[in-house]
Scaffold this motif. Structure first.
Motif, PDB file in Angstrom:
ATOM      1  N   TRP A  50       0.859  -1.053  -0.335  1.00  0.00           N
ATOM      2  CA  TRP A  50      -0.275   0.497  -0.192  1.00  0.00           C
ATOM      3  C   TRP A  50       0.470   1.303  -0.091  1.00  0.00           C
ATOM      4  O   TRP A  50       0.556   2.725  -0.752  1.00  0.00           O
ATOM      5  N   TRP A  51       2.035   1.180   0.884  1.00  0.00           N
ATOM      6  CA  TRP A  51       3.169   2.099   0.907  1.00  0.00           C
ATOM      7  C   TRP A  51       3.369   2.491  -1.103  1.00  0.00           C
ATOM      8  O   TRP A  51       3.618   3.705  -1.040  1.00  0.00           O
ATOM      9  N   THR A  52       3.584   1.473  -2.081  1.00  0.00           N
ATOM     10  CA  THR A  52       3.887   1.320  -2.725  1.00  0.00           C
ATOM     11  C   THR A  52       3.476   2.062  -3.322  1.00  0.00           C
ATOM     12  O   THR A  52       3.725   2.528  -4.192  1.00  0.00           O
ATOM     13  N   ARG A  53       1.714   1.876  -3.541  1.00  0.00           N
ATOM     14  CA  ARG A  53       0.921   2.111  -4.717  1.00  0.00           C
ATOM     15  C   ARG A  53       0.742   4.075  -4.038  1.00  0.00           C
ATOM     16  O   ARG A  53       0.130   4.640  -4.830  1.00  0.00           O
ATOM     17  N   ARG A  54       0.918   4.259  -2.579  1.00  0.00           N
ATOM     18  CA  ARG A  54       0.088   5.057  -2.567  1.00  0.00           C
ATOM     19  C   ARG A  54       1.575   6.361  -3.015  1.00  0.00           C
ATOM     20  O   ARG A  54       1.150   7.610  -3.389  1.00  0.00           O
ATOM     21  N   ASP A  55       2.942   5.345  -2.931  1.00  0.00           N
ATOM     22  CA  ASP A  55       4.408   6.694  -3.151  1.00  0.00           C
ATOM     23  C   ASP A  55       4.033   6.817  -4.961  1.00  0.00           C
ATOM     24  O   ASP A  55       4.555   8.045  -5.591  1.00  0.00           O
ATOM     25  N   GLN A  56       3.617   5.495  -5.976  1.00  0.00           N
ATOM     26  CA  GLN A  56       3.077   5.971  -7.253  1.00  0.00           C
ATOM     27  C   GLN A  56       1.976   7.055  -7.483  1.00  0.00           C
ATOM     28  O   GLN A  56       2.205   7.704  -8.121  1.00  0.00           O
ATOM     29  N   ALA A  57       0.899   6.484  -7.001  1.00  0.00           N
ATOM     30  CA  ALA A  57       0.129   8.341  -7.004  1.00  0.00           C
ATOM     31  C   ALA A  57       0.436   9.450  -6.692  1.00  0.00           C
ATOM     32  O   ALA A  57      -0.183  10.092  -7.407  1.00  0.00           O
ATOM     33  N   ALA A  58       1.027   9.362  -5.389  1.00  0.00           N
ATOM     34  CA  ALA A  58       1.876  11.098  -5.478  1.00  0.00           C
ATOM     35  C   ALA A  58       2.779  11.367  -6.254  1.00  0.00           C
ATOM     36  O   ALA A  58       2.872  12.419  -6.280  1.00  0.00           O
ATOM     37  N   ARG A  59       3.644  10.267  -7.039  1.00  0.00           N
ATOM     38  CA  ARG A  59       4.547  11.179  -7.921  1.00  0.00           C
ATOM     39  C   ARG A  59       3.761  11.782  -8.655  1.00  0.00           C
ATOM     40  O   ARG A  59       4.462  12.781  -9.366  1.00  0.00           O
ATOM     41  N   PRO A  60       3.055  11.765  -9.722  1.00  0.00           N
ATOM     42  CA  PRO A  60       2.908  12.823 -10.733  1.00  0.00           C
ATOM     43  C   PRO A  60       2.517  13.968 -10.231  1.00  0.00           C
ATOM     44  O   PRO A  60       2.886  15.554 -10.719  1.00  0.00           O
ATOM     45  N   ALA A  61       1.818  14.027  -9.372  1.00  0.00           N
ATOM     46  CA  ALA A  61       1.389  15.329  -8.600  1.00  0.00           C
ATOM     47  C   ALA A  61       2.678  15.696  -7.867  1.00  0.00           C
ATOM     48  O   ALA A  61       2.681  17.136  -8.763  1.00  0.00           O
ATOM     49  N   ALA A  62       3.506  14.934  -7.199  1.00  0.00           N
ATOM     50  CA  ALA A  62       5.282  15.937  -7.442  1.00  0.00           C
ATOM     51  C   ALA A  62       5.545  16.757  -8.555  1.00  0.00           C
ATOM     52  O   ALA A  62       6.339  17.570  -8.228  1.00  0.00           O
TER      53      ALA A  62
END
Length: 431
Positions: free
Chosen positions: A419-431
């Motif tokens: 779940w940490w990996t998925r959240r990290d991937q989801a947040a990366r485009p926004a960052a």
């Protein structure tokens, strides 16, 4: 993912890939299992036949997946293609845990053989655990030099570790030919399905690793050709060697001698030859364990790297140096293996080995089961996939409820990381 570019170097050729398969399989199992198998008598032969057959079926599934689904990259990629990222993560994670635990089990076996040369090791508080830690980190340093160094070390140790196995086979053959062998009699009433199943569970630990060329397929040169060859040749040759060596020791040594020996192959050579060659067998056994640890540590670096590149682990694990070496994954894996050792350091030598053996076997079986199911779904070698599923389920049952529950719990324990990996991937485009 590289700190100095994405290109990776140091790929393994056919010889090195075959050595990786055989070297990971020929480790502590062949040197310690005869003691565990001796009480099973001739049931152990049945266990070996079932395990070798099941391993060859699963090895063929690995070979076919690598050849027919090359775009997946490796076996975890095939599972991703068949069942999605969550399933691939769970079985990839438990396999990774199996690798860490397997490193510990083989390191403990190496210390068991070292205790023959230095008897005081086991009496020192935490002595076996500390000795195993030293071995794990010494071989981690070899892998940190790059995959080519690890591959060369694997070829060298494989050549050395085959010497005592050939020695045992020659002695047994000479005894049988001369009519001087005292073989345990075959009693048909002692043969049972449950005993064969129990023996097969133990023997599977010795054959874990036939899939490693497929797991590290991205590191193998011309993988569509070399991975199937290395997998099938390595599995078949190792299975035959194990069958002859372990059967000779378990059936030709008196059962009370075999079951209480800390080094049954050395005991066999000493009984039927002399103490000098037996001492050499102990040295060769230690080298054999080193080679197996080397192969598993290579996998403990390559698998997290590949999973990170596919987005199944945080990208931090996928970072490599200029030589393509996944230093972070290697060091993290050895740290976790060290924690396993220290948490169980109060156990006896045999207690440590037995605990890690069952946990390693059960964890690997979840990976084999889903891999065979993925082959069915991808329409690859379907008849073999069906047999592979049945064999995996049967061996999971044989491993026992305690080991299966432990491995299943460890599998689910990886979910927060997913779940940490998925959240990290989801947040990366926004960052």
């Amino acid at each position: 993912m590289s700190e100095s570019g994405s290109k990776r170097t140091g790929q393994l050729g056919l010889i090195a890939a075959t050595a990786l398969v055989m070297g990971n399989m020929i480790g502590s199992g062949v040197y310690l299992l005869p003691a565990s198998l001796a009480p099973y008598g001739w049931n152990a032969i049945g266990g070996w036949i079932v395990t070798i057959g099941g391993s060859l079926v699963l090895a063929w599934v690995v070979a076919c997946l690598t050849r027919q689904v090359p775009e997946a990259g490796d076996l975890v990629g095939c599972i991703t293609k068949a069942y999605g990222k969550l399933t691939a993560f769970l079985v990839g994670w438990i396999y990774l845990v199996t690798v860490w635990v397997g490193v510990v089990a083989v390191a403990v076996a190496a210390i068991s053989y070292l205790s023959n040369l230095f008897p005081g090791i086991e009496t020192v508080p935490f002595g076996p655990a500390i000795g195993a830690l030293v071995i794990v980190w010494a071989i981690t340093l070899i892998n940190l030099r790059g995959v080519r160094s690890a591959g060369d070390f694997q070829v060298l140790t494989l050549a050395i570790k085959l010497i005592p196995l050939v020695m045992v086979i020659v002695i047994a053959a000479a005894l049988l030919a001369g009519g001087n062998a005292e073989v345990a009699p075959l009693q048909s009433h002692e043969i049972s399905f449950s005993a064969i199943s129990g023996a097969a569970t133990l023997t599977l630990f010795a054959l874990l690793g036939f899939e490693v060329a497929g797991v590290a397929a991205e590191r193998v040169r011309n993988p569509e050709v070399n991975v199937p060859r290395a997998t099938m040749w390595g599995t078949a040759l190792t299975g035959l060697i194990y069958l002859f060596v372990c059967s000779a020791v378990a059936l030709m040594l008196p059962q009370d001698v075999a079951t209480t020996s800390a080094a049954p192959l050395a005991t066999f050579v000493e009984r039927y030859w002399s103490a000098g060659p037996a001492a050499l067998v102990t040295v060769f056994a230690i080298v054999s364990c080193f080679g197996a640890i080397n192969g598993w540590i290579l996998i403990q670096g390559e698998m997290p790297r590949a999973m990170a590149e596919k987005g199944e682990l945080p990208g931090w694990f996928g970072v490599t140096d200029a030589q393509g070496t996944p230093r972070r994954a290697l060091v993290t894996g050895s740290v976790i293996a060290s924690v396993f050792l220290l948490l169980n350091g109060s156990r006896s030598m045999h207690g440590l080995f037995d605990f890690f053996l069952l946990l390693t076997t059960s964890g690997a079986l979840w990976f084999y089961l889903v891999m065979a199911m993925a082959a069915w779904r991808l329409k690859v070698a379907r008849p073999f996939a069906v047999v592979g599923v049945a064999y995996s389920l049967w061996t999971l049952w044989g491993a026992g409820l305690e080991a299966d529950l432990w491995s299943f719990a460890l599998m689910l324990a990886g979910l927060p990381l997913y779940w940490w990996t998925r959240r990290d991937q989801a947040a990366r485009p926004a960052a």
